[in-house]
Design an enzyme around this catalytic site. Structure first.
Site, PDB file in Angstrom:
ATOM      1  N   GLY A  30      70.818  58.568  47.655  1.00 58.87           N
ATOM      2  CA  GLY A  30      70.611  57.742  46.466  1.00 58.87           C
ATOM      3  C   GLY A  30      71.175  58.402  45.225  1.00 58.87           C
ATOM      4  CB  SER A  31      71.678  57.029  41.843  1.00 62.07           C
ATOM      5  OG  SER A  31      70.358  56.593  41.578  1.00 62.07           O
ATOM      6  CB  THR A  32      67.460  60.550  42.102  1.00 55.26           C
ATOM      7  OG1 THR A  32      67.216  59.248  41.585  1.00 55.26           O
ATOM      8  CG2 THR A  32      66.758  61.573  41.222  1.00 55.26           C
ATOM      9  CG  ASP A  87      63.409  52.748  46.339  1.00 58.50           C
ATOM     10  OD1 ASP A  87      64.394  52.718  45.580  1.00 58.50           O
ATOM     11  OD2 ASP A  87      63.518  52.943  47.561  1.00 58.50           O
ATOM     12  CE  LYS A  97      62.875  58.636  50.780  1.00 57.10           C
ATOM     13  NZ  LYS A  97      63.998  58.417  49.850  1.00 57.10           N
ATOM     14  N   GLY A 100      67.996  52.263  49.244  1.00 60.27           N
ATOM     15  CA  GLY A 100      69.400  52.480  49.594  1.00 60.27           C
ATOM     16  C   GLY A 100      69.682  52.261  51.068  1.00 60.27           C
ATOM     17  CD  GLU A 106      66.183  58.035  52.341  1.00 62.84           C
ATOM     18  OE1 GLU A 106      66.987  58.172  51.427  1.00 62.84           O
ATOM     19  OE2 GLU A 106      65.347  57.098  52.381  1.00 62.84           O
ATOM     20  CE  LYS A 124      63.706  54.785  40.758  1.00 64.01           C
ATOM     21  NZ  LYS A 124      64.373  55.618  41.716  1.00 64.01           N
TER      22      LYS A 124
HETATM   23  C1  5RP Z   1      67.462  55.485  49.901  1.00 63.39           C
HETATM   24  C2  5RP Z   1      66.229  55.867  49.168  1.00 63.39           C
HETATM   25  C3  5RP Z   1      66.407  56.382  47.784  1.00 63.39           C
HETATM   26  O1  5RP Z   1      65.841  57.653  47.713  1.00 63.39           O
HETATM   27  C4  5RP Z   1      65.713  55.451  46.854  1.00 63.39           C
HETATM   28  O2  5RP Z   1      66.237  54.141  47.041  1.00 63.39           O
HETATM   29  C5  5RP Z   1      65.899  55.890  45.398  1.00 63.39           C
HETATM   30  O3  5RP Z   1      67.234  55.749  45.055  1.00 63.39           O
HETATM   31  P1  5RP Z   1      67.754  56.144  43.615  1.00 63.39           P
HETATM   32  O4  5RP Z   1      67.601  57.620  43.497  1.00 63.39           O
HETATM   33  O5  5RP Z   1      69.191  55.696  43.616  1.00 63.39           O
HETATM   34  O6  5RP Z   1      66.922  55.404  42.612  1.00 63.39           O
HETATM   35  O7  5RP Z   1      65.124  55.793  49.636  1.00 63.39           O
HETATM   36  O8  5RP Z   1      67.141  54.946  51.161  1.00 63.39           O
END
Ligand code: 5RP
Length: 226
Positions: A30-32, A87, A97, A100, A106, A124
């Site tokens: 994910g983006s984080t 999420d 979660k 993504g 995960e 979040k």
């Molecule tokens: C992917 C995930 C991500 O960790 C979750 O969607 C958070 O994403 P982001 O850091 O882009 O907000 O569970 O499967």
């Protein structure tokens, strides 16, 4: 970089301080998590010696580009530390979660992990999980069956689409985003979702996080499981 991006970056930079030489490290998606992988790549370039387990094809590609030595989940018996995003998270450090779509690996990686660090921007945190719909990964042939069973449980589900076609996970499964409203008993929902034939994984991550690091403004807040 906007405020949320900066908060993600700050949380990631705090989390990578826990990475030590010799560790097996789970790399989230994910983006984080992206910022954490980037930082770990820098540490490897500076001489850090680790093995890393990626949780998705996207993470694998990023890590490869940074020359982070990779292994698969089947190559290891345990993972010392994982850094991943979320999420939603609540006061018990329970999570939703899978936004993504990488929830299966995960969750497997989280189960093998001694110290699971979740990183997030300040948006979040929730009082009760469930405003974010629970991603439920299902075998493609079982998707309508699973959607009906989710309805039997009192929820509703929508098959995830991307650009007009069904979204496919790395493992070529489909995702139902399941809405149960705000969740009173996440353990019950998780249990019942796992009973549905054809369901591979669901996005409720309960009792798996050891620490949540949140970027807030120009700083970070750290929450640890009791
Ligand atoms: C992917 C995930 C991500 O960790 C979750 O969607 C958070 O994403 P982001 O850091 O882009 O907000 O569970 O499967």
């Amino acid at each position: 970089m906007n405020n949320a991006e900066n908060e993600k970056r700050l949380a990631a930079l705090e989390a990578v301080k826990h990475v030590e030489d010799g560790m097996t490290v789970g790399l989230g998606t994910g983006s984080t998590a992206y910022f954490a992988i980037e930082a770990v790549g820098g540490m490897v370039a500076d001489g850090l010696s680790i093995k890393a387990v990626p949780t998705s094809a996207a993470t694998e590609e990023q890590a490869r580009g940074l020359n982070i030595p990779l292994v698969t989940i089947d190559d290891v018996d345990e993972i010392d530390l994982t850094i991943d995003g979320t999420d939603e998270w609540d006061d018990d450090l329970n999570l939703i979660k899978g936004g993504g779509g990488a929830l299966l690996k995960e969750k497997m990686v989280a189960r093998f992990t001694t110290k699971q660090i979740i990183i997030a921007d300040s948006s979040k945190r929730v009082e009760k999980l469930g405003a974010f719909r629970i991603p439920v990964e299902v075998l493609p042939f079982a998707v309508n069956f699973a959607a009906k069973r989710i309805a039997d449980m009192g929820g509703s589900g929508e098959i995830r689409m991307r650009e007009g076609i069904y979204f496919q996970t790395d493992e070529k499964n489909l995702i139902i985003d399941a809405d149960f409203g705000l969740i009173r008993d996440p353990y019950l929902i998780e249990h019942d979702l796992n009973q549905i034939e054809g369901v591979v994984c669901n996005g409720l991550f309960l009792d798996l996080a050891d620490m949540v690091i949140v970027g807030r403004g120009d700083g970070v807040e750290v929450f640890e499981s009791s």
